[in-house]
Design a protein around this motif. Structure first.
Motif, PDB file in Angstrom:
ATOM      1  N   ILE A 202       0.831  -1.204   0.000  1.00  0.00           N
ATOM      2  CA  ILE A 202       0.000   0.000   0.000  1.00  0.00           C
ATOM      3  C   ILE A 202       0.864   1.252   0.000  1.00  0.00           C
ATOM      4  CG2 ILE A 202      -1.615   1.366   1.385  1.00  0.00           C
ATOM      5  CD1 ILE A 202      -2.909  -1.348   2.191  1.00  0.00           C
ATOM      6  N   ASN A 203       1.890   1.274   0.820  1.00  0.00           N
ATOM      7  CA  ASN A 203       2.787   2.434   0.842  1.00  0.00           C
ATOM      8  C   ASN A 203       3.454   2.656  -0.505  1.00  0.00           C
ATOM      9  OD1 ASN A 203       2.368   3.332   3.486  1.00  0.00           O
ATOM     10  ND2 ASN A 203       3.830   1.863   4.299  1.00  0.00           N
ATOM     11  N   ASP A 204       3.955   1.581  -1.113  1.00  0.00           N
ATOM     12  CA  ASP A 204       4.606   1.697  -2.423  1.00  0.00           C
ATOM     13  C   ASP A 204       3.626   2.202  -3.479  1.00  0.00           C
ATOM     14  OD1 ASP A 204       6.925   0.755  -1.257  1.00  0.00           O
ATOM     15  OD2 ASP A 204       6.800  -1.247  -2.161  1.00  0.00           O
ATOM     16  N   LYS A 205       2.432   1.625  -3.490  1.00  0.00           N
ATOM     17  CA  LYS A 205       1.431   2.034  -4.473  1.00  0.00           C
ATOM     18  C   LYS A 205       1.024   3.490  -4.267  1.00  0.00           C
ATOM     19  CE  LYS A 205      -1.626   1.581  -7.711  1.00  0.00           C
ATOM     20  NZ  LYS A 205      -1.280   1.268  -9.084  1.00  0.00           N
ATOM     21  N   PHE A 206       0.843   3.883  -3.004  1.00  0.00           N
ATOM     22  CA  PHE A 206       0.447   5.252  -2.721  1.00  0.00           C
ATOM     23  C   PHE A 206       1.507   6.239  -3.203  1.00  0.00           C
ATOM     24  CE2 PHE A 206      -0.287   8.906   0.208  1.00  0.00           C
ATOM     25  CZ  PHE A 206      -1.496   9.279  -0.324  1.00  0.00           C
TER      26      PHE A 206
ATOM     27  N   VAL B 119       1.036   6.594  -6.871  1.00  0.00           N
ATOM     28  CA  VAL B 119      -0.186   7.345  -7.160  1.00  0.00           C
ATOM     29  C   VAL B 119       0.032   8.832  -6.904  1.00  0.00           C
ATOM     30  CG1 VAL B 119      -2.566   7.736  -6.372  1.00  0.00           C
ATOM     31  CG2 VAL B 119      -1.755   5.412  -6.793  1.00  0.00           C
ATOM     32  N   LYS B 120       0.724   9.156  -5.820  1.00  0.00           N
ATOM     33  CA  LYS B 120       1.003  10.568  -5.527  1.00  0.00           C
ATOM     34  C   LYS B 120       1.789  11.216  -6.654  1.00  0.00           C
ATOM     35  CE  LYS B 120       3.030  10.815  -1.584  1.00  0.00           C
ATOM     36  NZ  LYS B 120       3.600  10.993  -0.234  1.00  0.00           N
TER      37      LYS B 120
ATOM     38  N   ARG C  71      -0.385  14.404  -8.980  1.00  0.00           N
ATOM     39  CA  ARG C  71       0.121  15.476  -8.144  1.00  0.00           C
ATOM     40  C   ARG C  71      -0.947  16.511  -7.885  1.00  0.00           C
ATOM     41  NH1 ARG C  71       6.369  16.485  -9.458  1.00  0.00           N
ATOM     42  NH2 ARG C  71       6.911  14.303  -9.578  1.00  0.00           N
ATOM     43  N   VAL C  72      -1.014  16.943  -6.642  1.00  0.00           N
ATOM     44  CA  VAL C  72      -1.973  17.972  -6.256  1.00  0.00           C
ATOM     45  C   VAL C  72      -1.174  19.224  -5.925  1.00  0.00           C
ATOM     46  CG1 VAL C  72      -3.737  18.614  -4.580  1.00  0.00           C
ATOM     47  CG2 VAL C  72      -3.527  16.237  -5.319  1.00  0.00           C
ATOM     48  N   ILE C  73      -1.599  20.327  -6.481  1.00  0.00           N
ATOM     49  CA  ILE C  73      -0.893  21.599  -6.271  1.00  0.00           C
ATOM     50  C   ILE C  73      -1.301  22.197  -4.951  1.00  0.00           C
ATOM     51  CG2 ILE C  73      -0.539  23.931  -7.138  1.00  0.00           C
ATOM     52  CD1 ILE C  73      -0.950  22.757  -9.951  1.00  0.00           C
TER      53      ILE C  73
END
Length: 87
Positions: free
Chosen positions: A73-77, A80-81, A85-87
């Protein structure tokens, strides 16, 4: 996450010692189908139960398949991040 995963895995090993990849995958399909049905019916209590059932069976599947679910989950997240990307 680790604590709940350990609880689920300990319970699953005792409750279903002969569980196979095939049987756990059948259970994943069954629980997912029940989740979809509960969403379609709009019953919030049932939806909550079915989400929990899906989570429990997926944690069990990860153990049987040798996947460290927390690391996965950490690797996938992280991927995904990077993708979203969120500004």
């Amino acid at each position: 996450m680790k604590e709940i995963s350990n609880k689920i895995n300990e319970w699953h090993k005792k409750a279903f010692p002969e569980c196979t990849v095939e049987s756990i995958m059948d259970k994943v399909k069954e629980e997912y189908s029940e989740f979809v049905l509960s969403v379609g019916q709009g019953k919030k209590d049932d939806i909550s139960d079915e989400i929990a059932d899906c989570f429990i069976v997926l944690i069990s599947a990860a153990r049987i398949l040798g996947v460290d679910i927390e690391m996965a989950i950490n690797d996938k997240f992280e991927r995904v991040k990077e993708k979203y990307r969120v500004i």
